[in-house]
Scaffold this motif. Sequence first.
Motif, PDB file in Angstrom:
ATOM      1  N   TRP A  76       0.826  -1.200   0.000  1.00 34.25           N
ATOM      2  CA  TRP A  76       0.000   0.000   0.000  1.00 34.25           C
ATOM      3  C   TRP A  76       0.863   1.255   0.000  1.00 34.25           C
ATOM      4  O   TRP A  76       1.673   1.465   0.881  1.00 34.25           O
ATOM      5  N   ALA A  77       0.659   2.105  -1.006  1.00 35.01           N
ATOM      6  CA  ALA A  77       1.353   3.385  -1.088  1.00 35.01           C
ATOM      7  C   ALA A  77       0.643   4.426  -0.236  1.00 35.01           C
ATOM      8  O   ALA A  77       1.273   5.314   0.321  1.00 35.01           O
ATOM      9  N   THR A  85      -4.342   3.247  -2.415  1.00 42.04           N
ATOM     10  CA  THR A  85      -3.725   2.669  -3.607  1.00 42.04           C
ATOM     11  C   THR A  85      -2.630   1.694  -3.198  1.00 42.04           C
ATOM     12  O   THR A  85      -1.937   1.895  -2.196  1.00 42.04           O
ATOM     13  N   ALA A  86      -2.507   0.645  -4.013  1.00 42.91           N
ATOM     14  CA  ALA A  86      -1.496  -0.389  -3.766  1.00 42.91           C
ATOM     15  C   ALA A  86      -1.048  -0.965  -5.089  1.00 42.91           C
ATOM     16  O   ALA A  86      -1.708  -0.795  -6.125  1.00 42.91           O
ATOM     17  N   ILE A  87       0.072  -1.671  -5.047  1.00 45.09           N
ATOM     18  CA  ILE A  87       0.485  -2.505  -6.171  1.00 45.09           C
ATOM     19  C   ILE A  87       0.490  -3.940  -5.662  1.00 45.09           C
ATOM     20  O   ILE A  87       0.659  -4.183  -4.469  1.00 45.09           O
ATOM     21  N   GLY A  88       0.269  -4.859  -6.567  1.00 44.18           N
ATOM     22  CA  GLY A  88       0.253  -6.270  -6.195  1.00 44.18           C
ATOM     23  C   GLY A  88      -0.029  -7.136  -7.400  1.00 44.18           C
ATOM     24  O   GLY A  88       0.164  -6.709  -8.539  1.00 44.18           O
ATOM     25  N   ALA A 101     -10.101 -27.803 -12.776  1.00 45.14           N
ATOM     26  CA  ALA A 101      -8.903 -28.261 -13.489  1.00 45.14           C
ATOM     27  C   ALA A 101      -8.113 -27.096 -14.080  1.00 45.14           C
ATOM     28  O   ALA A 101      -7.136 -27.307 -14.799  1.00 45.14           O
ATOM     29  N   GLY A 102      -8.528 -25.867 -13.781  1.00 51.49           N
ATOM     30  CA  GLY A 102      -7.897 -24.685 -14.360  1.00 51.49           C
ATOM     31  C   GLY A 102      -6.532 -24.380 -13.770  1.00 51.49           C
ATOM     32  O   GLY A 102      -6.072 -25.025 -12.823  1.00 51.49           O
ATOM     33  N   THR A 103      -5.900 -23.376 -14.348  1.00 47.89           N
ATOM     34  CA  THR A 103      -4.574 -22.936 -13.924  1.00 47.89           C
ATOM     35  C   THR A 103      -4.661 -21.490 -13.453  1.00 47.89           C
ATOM     36  O   THR A 103      -5.309 -20.660 -14.093  1.00 47.89           O
ATOM     37  N   PHE A 104      -3.988 -21.215 -12.347  1.00 46.11           N
ATOM     38  CA  PHE A 104      -3.945 -19.845 -11.845  1.00 46.11           C
ATOM     39  C   PHE A 104      -2.809 -19.089 -12.526  1.00 46.11           C
ATOM     40  O   PHE A 104      -1.709 -19.606 -12.682  1.00 46.11           O
ATOM     41  N   HIS A 105      -3.113 -17.847 -12.921  1.00 45.28           N
ATOM     42  CA  HIS A 105      -2.127 -16.963 -13.557  1.00 45.28           C
ATOM     43  C   HIS A 105      -2.074 -15.667 -12.756  1.00 45.28           C
ATOM     44  O   HIS A 105      -3.109 -15.168 -12.306  1.00 45.28           O
ATOM     45  N   ALA A 106      -0.875 -15.112 -12.603  1.00 43.55           N
ATOM     46  CA  ALA A 106      -0.694 -13.874 -11.840  1.00 43.55           C
ATOM     47  C   ALA A 106      -0.475 -12.708 -12.794  1.00 43.55           C
ATOM     48  O   ALA A 106       0.318 -12.800 -13.730  1.00 43.55           O
ATOM     49  N   TYR A 107      -1.199 -11.617 -12.541  1.00 38.58           N
ATOM     50  CA  TYR A 107      -1.126 -10.416 -13.365  1.00 38.58           C
ATOM     51  C   TYR A 107      -0.813  -9.218 -12.469  1.00 38.58           C
ATOM     52  O   TYR A 107      -1.527  -8.987 -11.483  1.00 38.58           O
ATOM     53  N   PRO A 108       0.230  -8.446 -12.806  1.00 36.09           N
ATOM     54  CA  PRO A 108       0.533  -7.258 -11.995  1.00 36.09           C
ATOM     55  C   PRO A 108      -0.575  -6.209 -12.136  1.00 36.09           C
ATOM     56  O   PRO A 108      -1.051  -5.953 -13.247  1.00 36.09           O
ATOM     57  N   VAL A 109      -0.949  -5.625 -10.987  1.00 39.42           N
ATOM     58  CA  VAL A 109      -2.017  -4.624 -10.987  1.00 39.42           C
ATOM     59  C   VAL A 109      -1.697  -3.479 -10.041  1.00 39.42           C
ATOM     60  O   VAL A 109      -0.916  -3.629  -9.093  1.00 39.42           O
ATOM     61  N   ILE A 110      -2.330  -2.366 -10.318  1.00 38.36           N
ATOM     62  CA  ILE A 110      -2.438  -1.261  -9.372  1.00 38.36           C
ATOM     63  C   ILE A 110      -3.860  -1.338  -8.846  1.00 38.36           C
ATOM     64  O   ILE A 110      -4.813  -1.463  -9.625  1.00 38.36           O
ATOM     65  N   VAL A 111      -4.016  -1.308  -7.549  1.00 40.17           N
ATOM     66  CA  VAL A 111      -5.333  -1.398  -6.912  1.00 40.17           C
ATOM     67  C   VAL A 111      -5.689  -0.018  -6.374  1.00 40.17           C
ATOM     68  O   VAL A 111      -4.877   0.633  -5.723  1.00 40.17           O
ATOM     69  N   ARG A 112      -6.909   0.404  -6.684  1.00 39.20           N
ATOM     70  CA  ARG A 112      -7.398   1.690  -6.169  1.00 39.20           C
ATOM     71  C   ARG A 112      -8.728   1.454  -5.478  1.00 39.20           C
ATOM     72  O   ARG A 112      -9.655   0.893  -6.075  1.00 39.20           O
ATOM     73  N   LEU A 113      -8.822   1.858  -4.218  1.00 39.15           N
ATOM     74  CA  LEU A 113     -10.068   1.806  -3.458  1.00 39.15           C
ATOM     75  C   LEU A 113     -10.564   3.234  -3.296  1.00 39.15           C
ATOM     76  O   LEU A 113      -9.770   4.141  -3.047  1.00 39.15           O
ATOM     77  N   ASP A 114     -11.895   3.426  -3.423  1.00 37.95           N
ATOM     78  CA  ASP A 114     -12.426   4.764  -3.213  1.00 37.95           C
ATOM     79  C   ASP A 114     -13.910   4.709  -2.868  1.00 37.95           C
ATOM     80  O   ASP A 114     -14.446   3.640  -2.590  1.00 37.95           O
ATOM     81  N   LEU A 133      -9.037  -2.126 -10.582  1.00 33.50           N
ATOM     82  CA  LEU A 133      -7.779  -2.817 -10.866  1.00 33.50           C
ATOM     83  C   LEU A 133      -7.272  -2.291 -12.194  1.00 33.50           C
ATOM     84  O   LEU A 133      -7.987  -2.335 -13.203  1.00 33.50           O
ATOM     85  N   ILE A 134      -6.046  -1.822 -12.214  1.00 31.99           N
ATOM     86  CA  ILE A 134      -5.411  -1.344 -13.440  1.00 31.99           C
ATOM     87  C   ILE A 134      -4.307  -2.342 -13.765  1.00 31.99           C
ATOM     88  O   ILE A 134      -3.350  -2.497 -12.994  1.00 31.99           O
ATOM     89  N   TYR A 135      -4.470  -3.036 -14.869  1.00 29.64           N
ATOM     90  CA  TYR A 135      -3.479  -4.044 -15.281  1.00 29.64           C
ATOM     91  C   TYR A 135      -2.322  -3.333 -15.949  1.00 29.64           C
ATOM     92  O   TYR A 135      -2.505  -2.576 -16.901  1.00 29.64           O
ATOM     93  N   THR A 136      -1.122  -3.577 -15.448  1.00 32.12           N
ATOM     94  CA  THR A 136       0.062  -2.869 -15.937  1.00 32.12           C
ATOM     95  C   THR A 136       0.807  -3.634 -17.020  1.00 32.12           C
ATOM     96  O   THR A 136       1.752  -3.104 -17.598  1.00 32.12           O
ATOM     97  N   ASP A 137       0.383  -4.860 -17.286  1.00 35.16           N
ATOM     98  CA  ASP A 137       1.037  -5.688 -18.306  1.00 35.16           C
ATOM     99  C   ASP A 137      -0.053  -6.572 -18.904  1.00 35.16           C
ATOM    100  O   ASP A 137      -1.083  -6.066 -19.331  1.00 35.16           O
ATOM    101  N   ALA A 138       0.145  -7.863 -18.894  1.00 32.58           N
ATOM    102  CA  ALA A 138      -0.875  -8.789 -19.397  1.00 32.58           C
ATOM    103  C   ALA A 138      -2.084  -8.756 -18.468  1.00 32.58           C
ATOM    104  O   ALA A 138      -2.011  -8.279 -17.331  1.00 32.58           O
ATOM    105  N   ARG A 139      -3.210  -9.253 -18.964  1.00 36.48           N
ATOM    106  CA  ARG A 139      -4.423  -9.311 -18.146  1.00 36.48           C
ATOM    107  C   ARG A 139      -5.216 -10.539 -18.533  1.00 36.48           C
ATOM    108  O   ARG A 139      -5.025 -11.110 -19.616  1.00 36.48           O
ATOM    109  N   PRO A 140      -6.136 -10.968 -17.659  1.00 35.50           N
ATOM    110  CA  PRO A 140      -6.936 -12.155 -17.976  1.00 35.50           C
ATOM    111  C   PRO A 140      -7.764 -11.957 -19.251  1.00 35.50           C
ATOM    112  O   PRO A 140      -8.157 -10.833 -19.583  1.00 35.50           O
ATOM    113  N   GLU A 141      -8.007 -13.051 -19.918  1.00 39.89           N
ATOM    114  CA  GLU A 141      -8.804 -13.021 -21.148  1.00 39.89           C
ATOM    115  C   GLU A 141     -10.165 -12.375 -20.873  1.00 39.89           C
ATOM    116  O   GLU A 141     -10.835 -12.690 -19.892  1.00 39.89           O
TER     117      GLU A 141
END
Length: 153
Positions: A76-77, A85-88, A101-114, A133-141
């Motif tokens: 948390w910044a 706001t946080a990154i995670g 049977a699915g696979t978990f994938h991790a996506y970098p995000v900026i989190v904003r609560l308001d 959630l602001i995706y800073t790179d790849a994101r879920p389909e």
Amino acid sequence: MRRSLVGTAVTLAVGTLLTAAMTTASASPGAAATPTPEVRVPRPVLVDCLWHQDVRPADFILACGDGNSRLTGLHWAQWGPREATAIGMNVVNDCKPYCAAGTFHAYPVIVRLDDPMPWKKHPDVQHYTRMSLIYTDARPEGFGHVMTYPLWD
């Protein structure tokens, strides 16, 4: 010898008078700084799936029913009266071929609560009611660059 005793007595008396004068001067109302009253602004909380309130959590479940989407490693910044706001990472199950049977994938995000509002369970407590959630790179389909969710009350 008598002269040195008188000199010592005079020195001690002057020292005592100076100490008393300094103590009185520092205790006078005009000499001391008036303490500023501390103004405390209540900080909103984040309410989780189990209706627990938290401040600056390291992890947060987004998909309460099945746990297929969660935030992890939150740093948390800021956590203020209007927003936080946080990154995670947003860890999301792709549910392919199905969720068990699915696979978990991790996506970098900026989190904003308001949008803090009184919490229905505890009206004297403010809680954040919206998360972005602001995706800073790849994101879920199927997800946009920014995803905004209402938070439960």
